[in-house]
Scaffold this active site. Structure first.
Site, PDB file in Angstrom:
ATOM      1  N   PRO A   1      23.115  33.890  38.785  1.00  0.00           N
ATOM      2  CA  PRO A   1      22.787  34.241  40.173  1.00  0.00           C
ATOM      3  C   PRO A   1      22.371  33.016  40.990  1.00  0.00           C
ATOM      4  O   PRO A   1      22.369  33.037  42.202  1.00  0.00           O
ATOM      5  CB  PRO A   1      21.609  35.217  40.040  1.00  0.00           C
TER       6      PRO A   1
ATOM      7  N   ASP B   1      49.118  38.037  47.738  1.00  0.00           N
ATOM      8  CA  ASP B   1      49.275  37.133  48.897  1.00  0.00           C
ATOM      9  C   ASP B   1      48.502  37.648  50.106  1.00  0.00           C
ATOM     10  O   ASP B   1      48.066  36.874  50.939  1.00  0.00           O
ATOM     11  CB  ASP B   1      50.766  37.011  49.263  1.00  0.00           C
TER      12      ASP B   1
ATOM     13  N   ARG C   1      45.291  35.965  37.566  1.00  0.00           N
ATOM     14  CA  ARG C   1      46.244  36.454  38.563  1.00  0.00           C
ATOM     15  C   ARG C   1      46.955  35.319  39.298  1.00  0.00           C
ATOM     16  O   ARG C   1      47.995  35.523  39.904  1.00  0.00           O
ATOM     17  CB  ARG C   1      45.517  37.337  39.594  1.00  0.00           C
TER      18      ARG C   1
HETATM   19  C1  LIG Z   1      26.810  35.672  37.975  1.00  0.00           C
HETATM   20  C2  LIG Z   1      25.954  35.905  36.913  1.00  0.00           C
HETATM   21  C3  LIG Z   1      24.932  36.838  37.087  1.00  0.00           C
HETATM   22  C4  LIG Z   1      23.984  37.098  35.991  1.00  0.00           C
HETATM   23  C5  LIG Z   1      23.944  36.453  34.798  1.00  0.00           C
HETATM   24  N1  LIG Z   1      22.914  37.001  34.091  1.00  0.00           N
HETATM   25  C6  LIG Z   1      22.323  37.942  34.861  1.00  0.00           C
HETATM   26  N2  LIG Z   1      22.984  38.011  36.044  1.00  0.00           N
HETATM   27  C7  LIG Z   1      24.795  37.519  38.283  1.00  0.00           C
HETATM   28  C8  LIG Z   1      25.684  37.242  39.308  1.00  0.00           C
HETATM   29  N3  LIG Z   1      26.674  36.333  39.146  1.00  0.00           N
END
Ligand SMILES: c1cc(-c2cnc[nH]2)ccn1
Length: 254
Positions: free
Chosen positions: A89, A169, A154
């Site tokens: 996060p 696209d 993708r």
């Molecule tokens: C990437 C990872 C995470 C995350 C990793 N561990 C707990 N939340 C949340 C959002 N984006």
């Protein structure tokens, strides 16, 4: 392209690799996916992979050495240089531009944390960049890694069939419009023409391809303006797009 995923839940990798576009990319030899479990490199009878945080507080922190050994094993499994990405996060928000950049790399190592996170010394020494898929907390990085794997797969040449490529696209900046805005997709309709929930916009039934393309572009502009104005820099819109958007806003009474 090779993607290695370092995770305490290696079956997660098999799940992602076995379905849809990612599975097909694997079958076509476009993408190989490998899982590495830090617990396989943990020492002692209990093969510890986490411990209590210094300074106190709730939860556990992942230990340096099992992660470091799993990363070393992943790196050593292929001679190509690897970009190590920690899913967190605290990372930079993932967007299509970043996905395109990652899809152009020969290798990617995705590090998935659990618990309260990973010892900062490991991140500082081993991680090239941190990526977030949104401002929320997950139970671990594995789902975020799955998002990266899918979005990257993708974009690998040959991974999508023609219909899927066309759909893809619609989210990419149109070819030939260097720096053109990334727009949200237009509305889509299919049979029946008449339905209790409403009718299909007549232009889509007209056979007028230029008119249909114009309507779709206008709807994308309007939808983006209404839902994600942050994606549009009015000063960067072409004159044609400005006209389309102004017309759509006027018609919508906005
Ligand atoms: C990437 C990872 C995470 C995350 C990793 N561990 C707990 N939340 C949340 C959002 N984006």
């Amino acid at each position: 392209m090779r993607i290695d995923v370092v995770s305490l839940f290696p079956d997660f990798v098999a799940q992602v690799a076995g379905h849809g576009v990612v599975g097909r990319a694997g079958e076509r030899g476009l993408l190989s996916l490998h899982g590495w479990n830090p617990r396989d490199y943990a020492e002692g009878n209990y093969r510890r992979v986490d411990d209590r945080p210094f300074g106190g507080g709730p939860g556990m922190v992942m230990l340096i050495d099992p992660l470091r050994a799993a990363l070393a094993a992943a790196r050593a499994a292929d001679p190509a240089p690897a970009r190590v990405v920690y899913m967190s996060p605290q990372g930079r928000p993932l967007d299509q531009a970043k996905v395109r950049e990652l899809a152009g790399l020969p290798r990617l190592v995705l590090l998935c944390g659990r618990y309260e996170g990973v010892d900062e010394r490991l991140l500082a020494a081993e991680v090239d960049e941190e990526l977030s898929i949104g401002d929320y907390v997950l139970s671990g990085g594995e789902l975020a890694a799955a998002v990266v794997v899918d979005a990257v797969a993708r974009l690998l040449p040959g991974a999508l069939n023609d219909a899927e490529s066309a759909a893809q696209d619609s989210f990419e900046a149109p070819e030939g419009e260097a720096g053109g805005p990334l727009l949200l997709d237009c509305p889509h309709y299919t049979r029946p023409v008449e339905h209790p929930l409403g009718a299909v916009p007549p232009v889509l039934l007209s056979g007028n391809h230029a008119g249909i393309a114009r309507w779709r572009r206008q709807q994308s502009l309007l939808r983006t303006w209404q839902r994600r104005p942050d994606l549009i820099d009015p000063g960067a819109l072409s004159k044609a797009d400005c006209r389309l958007l102004d017309e759509a806003l006027a018609e919508a009474g906005l």
